[in-house]
Design a protein around this motif. Structure first.
Motif, PDB file in Angstrom:
ATOM      1  N   ARG A 127      -4.323   6.798 -13.522  1.00 53.49           N
ATOM      2  CA  ARG A 127      -5.654   7.059 -12.699  1.00 53.49           C
ATOM      3  C   ARG A 127      -5.297   8.102 -11.579  1.00 53.49           C
ATOM      4  O   ARG A 127      -6.178   8.998 -11.375  1.00 53.49           O
ATOM      5  N   VAL A 128      -4.400   7.773 -11.221  1.00 55.09           N
ATOM      6  CA  VAL A 128      -3.990   8.502 -10.065  1.00 55.09           C
ATOM      7  C   VAL A 128      -3.505   9.910 -10.498  1.00 55.09           C
ATOM      8  O   VAL A 128      -3.968  11.232  -9.707  1.00 55.09           O
ATOM      9  N   HIS A 129      -2.945  10.074 -11.704  1.00 59.99           N
ATOM     10  CA  HIS A 129      -2.630  11.439 -12.126  1.00 59.99           C
ATOM     11  C   HIS A 129      -4.095  12.415 -12.556  1.00 59.99           C
ATOM     12  O   HIS A 129      -4.105  13.480 -12.518  1.00 59.99           O
ATOM     13  N   GLN A 130      -4.987  11.368 -13.201  1.00 54.29           N
ATOM     14  CA  GLN A 130      -6.448  12.201 -13.361  1.00 54.29           C
ATOM     15  C   GLN A 130      -6.896  12.738 -11.943  1.00 54.29           C
ATOM     16  O   GLN A 130      -7.407  13.699 -11.992  1.00 54.29           O
ATOM     17  N   GLU A 131      -6.749  11.888 -10.878  1.00 52.20           N
ATOM     18  CA  GLU A 131      -7.248  12.633  -9.662  1.00 52.20           C
ATOM     19  C   GLU A 131      -6.462  13.614  -9.029  1.00 52.20           C
ATOM     20  O   GLU A 131      -6.954  14.575  -8.375  1.00 52.20           O
ATOM     21  N   TRP A 132      -5.192  13.640  -9.080  1.00 52.87           N
ATOM     22  CA  TRP A 132      -4.199  14.288  -8.543  1.00 52.87           C
ATOM     23  C   TRP A 132      -3.254  14.851  -9.713  1.00 52.87           C
ATOM     24  O   TRP A 132      -2.136  14.527  -9.866  1.00 52.87           O
ATOM     25  N   PRO A 133      -3.550  15.977 -10.609  1.00 54.27           N
ATOM     26  CA  PRO A 133      -2.738  16.094 -11.630  1.00 54.27           C
ATOM     27  C   PRO A 133      -1.555  16.665 -11.220  1.00 54.27           C
ATOM     28  O   PRO A 133      -0.582  16.740 -12.166  1.00 54.27           O
ATOM     29  N   PHE A 163      -0.962   4.098  -4.379  1.00 50.27           N
ATOM     30  CA  PHE A 163      -2.419   3.890  -3.838  1.00 50.27           C
ATOM     31  C   PHE A 163      -2.804   4.856  -2.941  1.00 50.27           C
ATOM     32  O   PHE A 163      -3.032   4.562  -1.682  1.00 50.27           O
ATOM     33  N   PRO A 164      -3.332   6.139  -3.388  1.00 47.24           N
ATOM     34  CA  PRO A 164      -3.533   7.246  -2.222  1.00 47.24           C
ATOM     35  C   PRO A 164      -4.837   6.862  -1.718  1.00 47.24           C
ATOM     36  O   PRO A 164      -5.772   6.142  -2.466  1.00 47.24           O
ATOM     37  N   ARG A 165      -5.049   7.375  -0.503  1.00 50.95           N
ATOM     38  CA  ARG A 165      -6.429   7.196   0.055  1.00 50.95           C
ATOM     39  C   ARG A 165      -7.386   8.149  -0.749  1.00 50.95           C
ATOM     40  O   ARG A 165      -7.106   9.198  -1.171  1.00 50.95           O
ATOM     41  N   ALA A 166      -8.613   7.553  -0.901  1.00 53.83           N
ATOM     42  CA  ALA A 166      -9.620   8.232  -1.615  1.00 53.83           C
ATOM     43  C   ALA A 166     -10.233   9.754  -0.923  1.00 53.83           C
ATOM     44  O   ALA A 166     -10.472  10.605  -1.793  1.00 53.83           O
ATOM     45  N   THR A 167     -10.380   9.694   0.187  1.00 52.38           N
ATOM     46  CA  THR A 167     -10.793  10.589   0.956  1.00 52.38           C
ATOM     47  C   THR A 167      -9.738  11.535   1.879  1.00 52.38           C
ATOM     48  O   THR A 167      -8.808  10.956   2.238  1.00 52.38           O
ATOM     49  N   ARG A 168      -9.964  12.699   2.104  1.00 49.69           N
ATOM     50  CA  ARG A 168      -9.273  13.714   3.022  1.00 49.69           C
ATOM     51  C   ARG A 168      -7.836  13.629   2.557  1.00 49.69           C
ATOM     52  O   ARG A 168      -6.823  13.320   3.572  1.00 49.69           O
ATOM     53  N   ASN A 169      -7.484  13.716   1.218  1.00 55.51           N
ATOM     54  CA  ASN A 169      -6.050  13.464   0.824  1.00 55.51           C
ATOM     55  C   ASN A 169      -5.689  14.393  -0.256  1.00 55.51           C
ATOM     56  O   ASN A 169      -5.648  13.878  -1.460  1.00 55.51           O
ATOM     57  N   GLY A 170      -5.850  15.708  -0.022  1.00 55.79           N
ATOM     58  CA  GLY A 170      -5.602  16.836  -0.945  1.00 55.79           C
ATOM     59  C   GLY A 170      -4.198  16.669  -1.626  1.00 55.79           C
ATOM     60  O   GLY A 170      -4.429  16.986  -3.066  1.00 55.79           O
ATOM     61  N   ASP A 228      -3.823  -0.193   5.196  1.00 48.68           N
ATOM     62  CA  ASP A 228      -3.787  -1.548   4.934  1.00 48.68           C
ATOM     63  C   ASP A 228      -4.946  -2.366   5.502  1.00 48.68           C
ATOM     64  O   ASP A 228      -5.564  -3.305   4.822  1.00 48.68           O
ATOM     65  N   GLY A 229      -5.488  -1.850   6.781  1.00 52.21           N
ATOM     66  CA  GLY A 229      -6.879  -2.323   7.289  1.00 52.21           C
ATOM     67  C   GLY A 229      -7.987  -2.016   6.384  1.00 52.21           C
ATOM     68  O   GLY A 229      -8.796  -2.886   6.364  1.00 52.21           O
ATOM     69  N   VAL A 230      -7.970  -0.931   5.712  1.00 53.34           N
ATOM     70  CA  VAL A 230      -8.850  -0.796   4.616  1.00 53.34           C
ATOM     71  C   VAL A 230      -9.127  -1.943   3.384  1.00 53.34           C
ATOM     72  O   VAL A 230      -9.987  -2.359   3.053  1.00 53.34           O
ATOM     73  N   TYR A 231      -7.961  -1.965   3.164  1.00 52.43           N
ATOM     74  CA  TYR A 231      -7.841  -3.079   2.076  1.00 52.43           C
ATOM     75  C   TYR A 231      -8.254  -4.599   2.685  1.00 52.43           C
ATOM     76  O   TYR A 231      -8.956  -5.126   1.920  1.00 52.43           O
ATOM     77  N   VAL A 286       0.969  -1.149   0.016  1.00 55.14           N
ATOM     78  CA  VAL A 286       0.004  -0.162  -0.017  1.00 55.14           C
ATOM     79  C   VAL A 286       0.911   1.194  -0.091  1.00 55.14           C
ATOM     80  O   VAL A 286       0.449   2.307  -0.445  1.00 55.14           O
ATOM     81  N   GLN A 287       2.423   1.102   0.466  1.00 48.13           N
ATOM     82  CA  GLN A 287       2.999   2.273   0.367  1.00 48.13           C
ATOM     83  C   GLN A 287       4.004   2.242  -0.789  1.00 48.13           C
ATOM     84  O   GLN A 287       4.806   3.146  -0.884  1.00 48.13           O
ATOM     85  N   LEU A 288       3.674   1.672  -1.850  1.00 49.83           N
ATOM     86  CA  LEU A 288       4.422   1.755  -2.950  1.00 49.83           C
ATOM     87  C   LEU A 288       4.418   3.206  -3.641  1.00 49.83           C
ATOM     88  O   LEU A 288       3.427   3.877  -3.743  1.00 49.83           O
ATOM     89  N   PRO A 289       5.672   3.669  -3.983  1.00 48.96           N
ATOM     90  CA  PRO A 289       5.701   5.083  -4.492  1.00 48.96           C
ATOM     91  C   PRO A 289       5.364   4.652  -5.931  1.00 48.96           C
ATOM     92  O   PRO A 289       5.019   3.803  -6.598  1.00 48.96           O
ATOM     93  N   THR A 290       4.817   6.179  -6.609  1.00 46.21           N
ATOM     94  CA  THR A 290       4.456   6.127  -7.936  1.00 46.21           C
ATOM     95  C   THR A 290       5.278   5.563  -8.960  1.00 46.21           C
ATOM     96  O   THR A 290       4.731   4.832  -9.918  1.00 46.21           O
ATOM     97  N   ASP A 291       6.757   5.856  -8.729  1.00 53.57           N
ATOM     98  CA  ASP A 291       7.670   5.375  -9.756  1.00 53.57           C
ATOM     99  C   ASP A 291       8.150   3.913  -9.251  1.00 53.57           C
ATOM    100  O   ASP A 291       9.531   3.904  -9.075  1.00 53.57           O
TER     101      ASP A 291
END
Length: 426
Positions: free
Chosen positions: A199-205, A212-219, A227-230, A153-158
């Motif tokens: 997909r991540v870039h569309q959400e966070w340009p 794998f960014p958290r969907a909410t409260r993650n500006g 990991d508990g959510v997964y 869950v903490q993998l970097p984008t690259d």
């Protein structure tokens, strides 16, 4: 002091599960002191006699269980950390557990999922039942790479890098061992990771540092999904798929089950224990020994010493050093162990199926060495006979196909013969 230890362990990258295990061990010791030695007011009041009484207490309650070893080992780690960081100089030097105090770990069977269960989980129809593409990709990474969920869950984008041959690897931080690690992956998984990045870039340009960014409260997109959510999502997915074992009973699957399954599969495919250790990035052979008792310590030396050429007769080399060299060697060794050919080895990752059928001499992943020269010479003779017969019958397509194989054989034989002549000397 227990809270300080927990905060420090979090800051060092340890997951919540591991931290809570340590907290449980300190809590157990504190409850023992409350009942047996209420006069103890601080660490300076502890002594070896109290520890021996605690050993007897734990043995009477948990002898022969994993909890027995955990309570003593984690408490000893608590004392060791206090001394290392100088948190409390009043802790006596005699307050420690020795190796003979800690029960020996018994042989544990790998907790791998059966192939009947894995066939259901890997079924494309069931994978399509994921209602979140991020969770689907997490599942694929767990299955094919054997990562721990906290690392995934903490993998970097690259997180994907390539070696000098263009082969892809998943780069990640092994939080348990506190080091960067790499594992070979196939092109399908590489494409899935690329799609997730889009997909991540569309959400966070402006760019998100985690895959794998958290969907909410993650500006800023810098907070990864927990990991508990997964784990909860995995439970719901299993329920939708109605996964059952050979007896028709529902199965319990946790993220770590996939790690055990991958290790067991590799061992069952005759991949040596040392290679499995490097793929799973275990710190010692003892951890990998849960999957097998085999070990291979010499084959890499022979592999590196041999001259390796591909279908164009070009020399194939491994990276000389560094973590990528270890990962590249693991990829080559898996191919050698599980995809051996009569005249060479396949360099394709074990997770990926071959699109070239048996036409290895026209496959860019084919690798060979001088030990196969007799087979190559015999193959060339047979190929010339096929071409001659095809020319007499006017079979142009058959001629074209075998001309490519003949050309590759000529290049391979020439390169390997020149290498043999150079080694023989004048």
């Amino acid at each position: 002091m227990a809270k300080r230890w927990a905060r420090w362990r979090f800051s060092s990258g340890l997951g919540a599960g591991s931290v809570s295990i340590g907290t449980r061990a300190v809590t157990s010791f504190g409850q023992f002191l409350t009942n047996i030695a209420p006069a103890v007011q601080g660490l300076g009041d502890l002594d070896r006699e109290l520890l021996e009484r605690y050993l007897a207490e734990v043995h009477s309650r948990y002898a022969g269980t994993v909890t027995h070893r955990m309570l003593i080992g984690q408490l000893n780690l608590f004392f060791t950390t206090i001394r290392q960081h100088g948190w409390d100089d009043s802790l006596p030097s005699t307050v420690t557990f020795y190796s003979e105090d800690i029960p020996k770990e018994g042989a544990r069977l790998p907790r791998a999922l059966s192939e009947a269960v894995m066939a259901q989980l890997e079924d494309p129809e069931n994978m399509a039942k994921w209602n979140n593409p991020s969770y689907e990709l997490i599942t694929l990474i767990l299955m094919r790479c054997g990562l721990r969920i906290t690392d995934t869950v903490q993998l970097p984008t690259d997180c994907v890098i390539h070696d000098q041959d263009g082969a892809p690897y998943l780069r990640y931080l092994n939080h348990k061992m506190k080091r960067e690690a790499l594992v070979p992956i196939d092109e399908d998984l590489t494409e899935a990771i690329t799609a997730q990045r889009r997909r991540v870039h569309q959400e966070w340009p402006d760019g998100a540092p985690v895959l794998f960014p958290r969907a909410t409260r993650n500006g800023n997109g810098d907070v990864p999904v927990a990991d508990g959510v997964y784990r909860k999502a995995l439970h719901r997915w299993l329920k939708r798929c109605d996964v059952r074992d050979e007896h028709g009973d529902t199965v319990r699957v946790v993220p770590h089950s996939f790690r055990h399954t991958l290790g067991t599969r590799l061992i069952n495919q005759d991949v040596p224990q040392e290679v499995v250790r490097r793929i799973l990035d275990h710190d010692s052979h003892a951890m990998t020994a849960h999957y097998a008792r085999l070990s291979d310590t010499t084959i890499r030396r022979h592999w590196e010493a041999a001259r390796k050429v591909n279908i164009q007769g070009e020399t194939v080399t491994l990276d000389p050093d560094g973590p990528l060299a270890e990962a590249a060697w693991a990829k080559q060794r898996v191919g050698r162990a599980t995809q051996a050919l009569p005249n060479g080895y396949c360099g394709l990752p074990v997770q990926q199926s071959c699109p070239h059928a048996n036409a290895c001499l026209s496959c860019p992943m084919f690798i060979t060495t001088a030990e196969f020269l007799p087979e190559h010479r015999q193959h060339r003779k047979q190929t010339v006979e096929i071409i001659t017969a095809a020319e007499a019958r006017g079979q142009q397509r058959l001629i074209e196909m075998n001309q490519q194989v003949l050309g590759n054989l000529d290049q391979i034989i020439t390169t390997l013969e020149n290498d043999e002549d150079a080694e023989a000397g004048p």
